[in-house]
Write a protein that holds these residues in place. Structure first.
Motif, short mmCIF file in Angstrom:
data_model
loop_
_atom_site.label_atom_id
_atom_site.label_comp_id
_atom_site.label_asym_id
_atom_site.label_seq_id
_atom_site.Cartn_x
_atom_site.Cartn_y
_atom_site.Cartn_z
N ASP A 1 0.82 -1.21 0.00
CA ASP A 1 0.00 0.00 0.00
C ASP A 1 0.85 1.26 0.00
OD1 ASP A 1 -2.34 -1.30 -0.15
OD2 ASP A 1 -2.75 -1.29 2.00
N SER B 1 -4.07 0.86 -8.34
CA SER B 1 -5.16 0.07 -7.73
C SER B 1 -6.39 0.08 -8.62
CB SER B 1 -5.52 0.66 -6.35
OG SER B 1 -4.42 0.57 -5.47
N VAL C 1 -8.36 -3.06 -10.39
CA VAL C 1 -9.80 -3.26 -10.31
C VAL C 1 -10.41 -3.34 -11.72
CG1 VAL C 1 -11.99 -2.20 -9.62
CG2 VAL C 1 -10.05 -2.23 -8.04
N TYR D 1 -10.90 -12.30 -8.10
CA TYR D 1 -10.21 -11.46 -7.11
C TYR D 1 -8.75 -11.86 -7.04
CZ TYR D 1 -11.21 -15.45 -3.98
OH TYR D 1 -11.30 -16.68 -3.41
N THR E 1 -3.67 -8.61 1.27
CA THR E 1 -4.72 -7.73 0.76
C THR E 1 -5.43 -8.40 -0.40
OG1 THR E 1 -3.42 -5.82 1.38
CG2 THR E 1 -5.23 -5.44 -0.17
N PHE F 1 -8.03 -7.88 -3.60
CA PHE F 1 -8.59 -6.92 -4.55
C PHE F 1 -9.72 -7.60 -5.31
CE2 PHE F 1 -4.38 -5.38 -3.72
CZ PHE F 1 -4.47 -4.00 -3.79
N LYS G 1 -11.43 -3.31 -1.96
CA LYS G 1 -10.18 -3.87 -1.50
C LYS G 1 -10.34 -4.13 0.00
CE LYS G 1 -6.67 -1.15 -0.82
NZ LYS G 1 -5.52 -0.23 -1.06
#
Length: 743
Positions: free
Chosen positions: A84, A92, A96, A113, A121, A123, A128
């Motif tokens: 992150d 990000s 997506v 995903y 993490t 996505f 998220k």
């Protein structure tokens, strides 16, 4: 004469009928059950194989698409190493978007995903989230413990993070991210209900039962089967196991009791068939006796006739009634057919002879008979307008080679009858006969035919019909209008004259005598030098031959020439090309004589239009040019010779240009250079340079007003006398005369 035929018929028919009917019935009814079972089983097997292939194909397409993205997409490669802190919002969003693209790329994909192993993490296309809060975390934990599956997982329950009370069965595809370094996991889920919906579209029928089971025996889909509790019968069912997923599909048949009942019914039908056979035998006896009455009547008449002619037919006494009847009918039919054939052939030949006499003006001796035939054709003798037209089949060699003699006759018969029908619809009388195998002569006559436009419209309708209904075309020549029979030969001669220009004016069209009467004839002589220039430039591999050929093509296709003139001109082109190519190396000559020259000769005899022949000739020469260029490129010295050619083109004005100068320039022995030049261009170095200088001089003489002395210096001659002597040797006239004649 005894009634042998009546008893013979009964004795012949009854046993054959009985044996044949019983055997066929038994064979049919005994085999129909087995054939029915086999056909149903084969159909079920084919359906099972088809369904399994469709399911495998869609799953493999999804897996292939995902694998390709993992290998080629740099976005997914960066994903596994980021966190992150160094994971931009824009990146990000791209992740997506990519997951969204996965779900939209295939109607099978339900969810997708990504899990980043580094920090856990997850996505998804919508959010998220940390792994410990993700709804499908149990599956991810299982994958990490047991390893990634090779292809697709078995059925499992999937639960969305934000739909706590909702879960459904899916199969999943799990792939490492990046593809060669498992720093993350990509999961693709397909709903089992989506697969079931897809299979419903393939198997929706009331006659089949379909069941799809996973490798562990879990029911994925069932149609006509009670949730896997009801097992399919083995009498008609078929199974197929996928080599890709190891799933098993079973296809059975609904209403098997009805099929069994039908098979039992066949055996009952056997007994009914035997009863019907016996009844049929009785019916045959009745019908034979009843139908024999007319035969008996004919035989009685034959007997009476033979008794009257006994002395002439002593050999007929021992025959039965059918033999007598056959003999009499044979004699009558043979005599009738022979007479009819002779009469028909005589009438056709006589009519054709009269038509040709009329066209050639030789009909005075048989004028009365000709008038009778004229009236039989529906034509009038006075106060009418007459036009002679000739329908000539195009591309005659192709027509002869494409169709057999029988087919040619049928097509020509069809053409003649179409013309008759179209003329009748237009209210125009006509008389048509084949003048030779490829020309149909026609006399058009009508009370309303006051202008040539009416004839043209009628012929256009015939051309349009042929274009849409048959695979060959005709060109129509139309002669001048006339009012009397003795004027027909002139109209016929005009039509023949019109067709002489079909090669120049094109095929599949109408050419009237008025189309050529006022047009100026094209000239061949001014373009003979162009032909020689094209041939020389072609041998020298000079690209300017293309423009010269196009100039010749435009001249031949835009001006008016007879077919003979065009053929002679093209023969002249081929002759000079042969002469020039024979000056090249032996391998090039061999290729030309074997592959190109025969095709060019065939084009001349093909009866195509000038436009078609020139287009095909140009394509053939271009192909040969490319082939020879490729052949020369494979030789080591080709590049060197091309460089020398360019050097000469740039320095032809240098009076010191010589083989020795080139030898010093490229550091190659002069004698060897001379041999290479001869092999490449088919002529000596000095001849090649001289031709280049003469061609440049010709251009300067036409494009400038410079004196001959100045032009001589520009093309490399220090003395104008030498220039004039060389120019006259190659061109046939002095530079001054050349400039004057061309101007």
């Amino acid at each position: 004469m005894k009634n042998k035929w009546l008893y013979r018929q009964m004795i012949s028919f009854l046993p054959v009928f009985f044996v044949f009917t019983v055997v066929i019935s038994l064979l049919f009814y005994l085999s129909v059950g087995e054939l029915t079972q086999r056909a149903i089983s084969n159909a079920n097997a084919a359906l099972a194989s088809y369904i399994m292939k469709m399911v495998d194909s869609n799953l493999q397409d999804v897996e292939g698409m995902i694998a390709k993205e993992l290998i080629t997409n740099p976005l997914l490669k960066y994903f596994g190493t980021a966190s992150d802190s160094n994971f931009p919002d824009l990146y990000s969003k791209e992740i997506v978007n990519k997951l969204t693209e996965f779900t939209e790329a295939s109607p099978f994909i339900d969810t997708a995903y990504l899990i980043r192993n580094k920090d856990g993490t997850v996505f998804t296309p919508g959010y998220k989230i940390p792994l410990d809060r993700f709804g499908d975390k149990d599956f991810i934990t299982s994958v990490r413990q047991n390893g990634l599956p090779v292809h697709w997982t078995n059925l499992r329950s999937y639960k969305d993070t934000y739909q706590n009370d909702s879960s459904y069965n899916v199969i999943s595809l799990v792939k490492p991210v990046p593809f060669d370094n498992s720093q993350g996991i990509l999961v693709i889920n397909i709903r089992v209900s989506t697969i079931a919906k897809f299979l419903n579209g393939l198997t929706k029928t009331e006659f089949s039962k379909v069941e799809l089971m996973s490798q562990e025996g879990q029911s994925i889909y069932g149609q006509g089967v009670d949730n896997g509790k009801e097992r399919l019968s083995t009498s008609y069912s078929a199974e197929e196991v996928s080599n890709y997923t190891q799933w098993k599909i079973s296809v059975g048949t609904a209403n098997e009791e009805m099929l069994d009942t039908a098979i039992v019914f066949t055996y009952v039908s056997i007994a009914a068939g035997i009863v019907l056979t016996i009844l049929g035998m009785g019916w045959i006896v009745y019908v034979v006796r009843r139908n024999y009455a007319p035969i008996q009547s004919i035989n009685d008449k034959i007997n009476a006739y033979l008794l009257h002619k006994r002395m002439q037919h002593q050999g007929d006494r021992g025959k039965d009634e059918l033999q007598f009847l056959e003999t009499a009918l044979d004699r009558i039919i043979d005599q009738s057919l022979l007479f009819e054939k002779q009469h028909e052939e005589s009438m056709i030949l006589r009519r054709q002879h009269q038509f040709r006499q009329l066209m050639n003006g030789d009909s005075q001796s048989d004028l009365e008979e000709l008038k009778e035939e004229w009236q039989r054709q529906g034509l009038q003798l006075d106060n009418v307008s007459l036009f002679v037209s000739i329908f000539e089949i195009d591309k005659q060699q192709e027509f002869i080679s494409k169709y057999s003699q029988r087919d040619q006759a049928l097509l020509k018969y069809l053409l003649q009858n179409v013309i008759k029908e179209i003329s009748a619809e237009a209210g125009i009388c006509q008389w048509s006969e084949w003048l030779d195998p490829m020309q149909l002569g026609i006399i058009f006559q009508g009370a309303d035919m006051e202008s040539q436009e009416q004839v043209v419209r009628l012929c256009e309708r015939n051309i349009e019909w042929l274009k849409h209904n048959v695979a060959f075309t005709v060109t129509i020549g139309i002669g001048s209008s006339c009012e009397q029979m003795d004027e027909i030969p002139q109209s016929y001669a005009d039509a023949q004259e019109s067709l002489k220009y079909k090669s120049s004016m094109g095929h599949d069209r109408i050419i009237g005598i008025w189309d050529i009467a006022g047009r100026k004839q094209g000239k061949i002589l001014p373009y003979l030098n162009t032909v020689r220039t094209i041939s020389q430039l072609y041998r020298l591999d000079d690209p300017s031959w293309h423009s010269q050929f196009e100039q010749l093509r435009m001249h031949l296709t835009t001006n008016l020439f007879t077919s003979d003139h065009i053929k002679n001109m093209l023969e002249y082109v081929i002759y000079h090309l042969n002469e020039e190519i024979n000056q090249l190396s032996s391998d090039i000559r061999e290729y030309w004589n074997k592959e190109v020259a025969p095709k060019l000769e065939l084009m001349l005899s093909s009866n195509h239009s000038a436009q078609e022949i020139l287009s095909r000739m140009y394509q053939g020469l271009t192909d040969f040019e490319q082939a020879i260029r490729a052949l020369k490129e494979r030789k080591n010295n080709h590049k060197l010779i091309r460089g020398l050619q360019t050097y000469i083109e740039q320095n032809y004005g240098n009076p010191d240009l010589s083989l020795m100068l080139l030898s010093e320039t490229v550091q190659v022995n002069a004698k060897y250079l001379s041999l290479l030049f001869k092999e490449e261009f088919g002529e000596k170095f000095i001849d090649y340079v001289t031709k280049v200088r003469v061609e440049k001089a010709k251009s300067l003489l036409l494009e400038t007003m410079d004196p001959v002395q100045d032009i001589a210096v520009k093309v490399g001659y220090t003395h104008s006398i030498s220039f004039i002597r060389v120019f006259k040797k190659y061109v046939g006239q002095t530079p001054g005369d050349y400039r004057k004649n061309k101007a």
